[in-house]
Design an enzyme around this catalytic site. Structure first.
Site, PDB file in Angstrom:
ATOM      1  N   LYS A  53     104.238  20.502 145.714  1.00 47.09           N
ATOM      2  CA  LYS A  53     105.339  19.975 144.907  1.00 47.09           C
ATOM      3  C   LYS A  53     105.065  20.323 143.442  1.00 47.09           C
ATOM      4  O   LYS A  53     103.973  20.034 142.917  1.00 47.09           O
ATOM      5  CB  LYS A  53     105.378  18.454 145.098  1.00 47.09           C
ATOM      6  CG  LYS A  53     106.720  17.814 144.954  1.00 47.09           C
ATOM      7  CD  LYS A  53     106.603  16.346 145.396  1.00 47.09           C
ATOM      8  CE  LYS A  53     107.890  15.599 145.264  1.00 47.09           C
ATOM      9  NZ  LYS A  53     107.687  14.155 145.514  1.00 47.09           N
TER      10      LYS A  53
HETATM   11  O1  G3P Z   1     110.938  11.325 145.975  1.00 56.78           O
HETATM   12  C1  G3P Z   1     111.000  10.943 144.656  1.00 56.78           C
HETATM   13  C2  G3P Z   1     110.908   9.478 144.592  1.00 56.78           C
HETATM   14  O2  G3P Z   1     109.626   9.087 144.911  1.00 56.78           O
HETATM   15  C3  G3P Z   1     111.342   8.858 143.338  1.00 56.78           C
HETATM   16  O3  G3P Z   1     111.884   7.669 143.721  1.00 56.78           O
HETATM   17  O4  G3P Z   1     112.580   5.363 143.473  1.00 56.78           O
HETATM   18  O5  G3P Z   1     110.744   6.288 142.033  1.00 56.78           O
HETATM   19  O6  G3P Z   1     113.109   6.989 141.678  1.00 56.78           O
HETATM   20  P1  G3P Z   1     112.087   6.514 142.661  1.00 56.78           P
END
Ligand code: G3P
EC number: 2.2.1.2
Length: 217
Positions: A83
């Site tokens: 990634k």
């Molecule tokens: O896959 C990306 C994710 O982990 C981000 O999620 O909820 O931290 O915006 P969030």
């Protein structure tokens, strides 16, 4: 639509994998921190549980060091997907790694133009963050619609991996738009199983079954 779990929690991954719905896993530095586990160790363990891609994120900001980190990470298992952030150095790294046959997930995508760049760099996956987009007053699903349109216009192979998924409506909309993959925390995936009428139906059937006085085993 493929389902990835956005977590580094082994118990959650094992449980979801047992239902047969898990096509892969995504992690990021924040999720590794939350797990309290060693990055290499937990990534190896996850790669042994799921057959599909397991995203492991580089933390360097320059291309040369990203390549060094990717070299270490891709040795963990064949299903590791590197990634990288959506920056010039990230896309240089993407181009180099995919050219060598390594899967790459380009993360932190917040515009359709960025997604176009990721596809041109040969990304295996692009990760638009719908939840964070919504949080900032934009419509995350409009972004997915635009990326789908652009990728279909030019027949790009890059898969749209809808990330930062917060609830079932994100999952439903992503599927309706035709996103290739969605990644969500286990709590969001578990909630997809639930329906009040399912619970009510089970309750009614069991109440009547007890009245029959029978047992199956
Ligand atoms: O896959 C990306 C994710 O982990 C981000 O999620 O909820 O931290 O915006 P969030």
């Amino acid at each position: 639509m493929k389902f990835f779990a956005d977590t580094a929690e082994i118990d959650d991954i094992k449980e979801l994998a047992a239902t047969g719905l898990l096509d892969g896993v995504t992690t990021n530095p924040s999720l590794i921190h939350k797990s309290g586990r060693d990055f290499m160790e937990v990534t190896k363990e996850i790669c042994g549980i799921v057959d599909g891609p397991v995203s492991a994120e580089v933390v360097a900001l320059d291309h040369a060091t990203m390549m060094k980190e990717a070299e270490v990470l891709r040795k963990i298992a064949d299903n590791v997907c590197i990634k990288v952030p959506l920056t010039i150095d990230g896309l240089k790294t993407c181009k180099a790694l995919t050219g060598e046959g390594t899967m790459v997930n380009v993360t932190l995508c917040f515009s359709a133009n960025q997604a176009l760049l990721a596809a041109k760099a040969g990304a295996t996956f692009v990760s638009p963050f719908v939840g964070r987009h919504d949080d900032n007053g934009f419509d995350g699903m409009d972004l997915i619609r635009d990326i789908r349109l652009i990728y279909d216009n030019y027949l790009f192979d890059t898969e749209i991996l809808v990330a930062s998924v917060r609830h079932g409506m994100h999952v439903l909309e992503a599927a309706k738009i035709g996103a290739d993959v969605m990644t969500a925390p286990p709590v969001v995936i578990r909630a997809l199983f639930k329906h009040v009428l399912t619970d009510k139906g089970i309750e009614g059937f069991l109440a009547d079954w007890v009245k029959t006085g029978q047992s199956i085993v």
